[in-house]
Scaffold this active site. Sequence first.
Site, PDB file in Angstrom:
ATOM      1  N   MET A  16       0.932  -1.054   0.140  1.00 13.48           N
ATOM      2  CA  MET A  16      -0.035  -0.175   0.038  1.00 13.48           C
ATOM      3  C   MET A  16       1.046   1.109  -0.069  1.00 13.48           C
ATOM      4  O   MET A  16       1.368   1.482   1.207  1.00 13.48           O
ATOM      5  CB  MET A  16      -0.985   0.110   1.391  1.00 13.48           C
ATOM      6  CG  MET A  16      -1.732   1.236   1.404  1.00 13.48           C
ATOM      7  SD  MET A  16      -2.930   1.176   2.661  1.00 13.48           S
ATOM      8  CE  MET A  16      -2.096   0.946   4.011  1.00 13.48           C
ATOM      9  N   PRO A  17       1.321   1.818  -1.209  1.00 12.30           N
ATOM     10  CA  PRO A  17       2.174   2.866  -1.096  1.00 12.30           C
ATOM     11  C   PRO A  17       1.172   4.159  -0.612  1.00 12.30           C
ATOM     12  O   PRO A  17      -0.051   4.501  -0.857  1.00 12.30           O
ATOM     13  CB  PRO A  17       2.448   3.391  -2.719  1.00 12.30           C
ATOM     14  CG  PRO A  17       1.714   1.950  -3.347  1.00 12.30           C
ATOM     15  CD  PRO A  17       0.849   1.447  -2.449  1.00 12.30           C
ATOM     16  N   PHE A  18       2.385   5.039   0.075  1.00 13.46           N
ATOM     17  CA  PHE A  18       1.568   6.309   0.574  1.00 13.46           C
ATOM     18  C   PHE A  18       2.556   7.327   0.016  1.00 13.46           C
ATOM     19  O   PHE A  18       3.765   7.284   0.278  1.00 13.46           O
ATOM     20  CB  PHE A  18       1.700   6.105   1.993  1.00 13.46           C
ATOM     21  CG  PHE A  18       1.210   7.611   2.752  1.00 13.46           C
ATOM     22  CD1 PHE A  18      -0.093   7.749   3.030  1.00 13.46           C
ATOM     23  CD2 PHE A  18       2.170   8.377   2.976  1.00 13.46           C
ATOM     24  CE1 PHE A  18      -0.382   8.845   3.778  1.00 13.46           C
ATOM     25  CE2 PHE A  18       1.863   9.587   3.578  1.00 13.46           C
ATOM     26  CZ  PHE A  18       0.626   9.746   4.045  1.00 13.46           C
TER      27      PHE A  18
END
Length: 71
Positions: free
Chosen positions: A1-3
């Site tokens: 889950m990239p942020f």
Amino acid sequence: MPFVNIRITREGATAEQKAELIAGVTQLLVDVLGKNSATTHVIIDEVETDNWGFGGLPVTEQRRRAAQTRN
């Protein structure tokens, strides 16, 4: 889950421009890293120019000095 957190000075970026940034950054992560766009989070923080500095001065002061130099 990239942020991804994007910080820009608060100077009138439109909702459309912000949406374009979010879409573009998301697509870049999909294209380059194979990330899932549905789980990619992008946050845009807008910072007042008095609260952002470089070279020992706030951006507000940097720009004021630059304007004086041009005139």
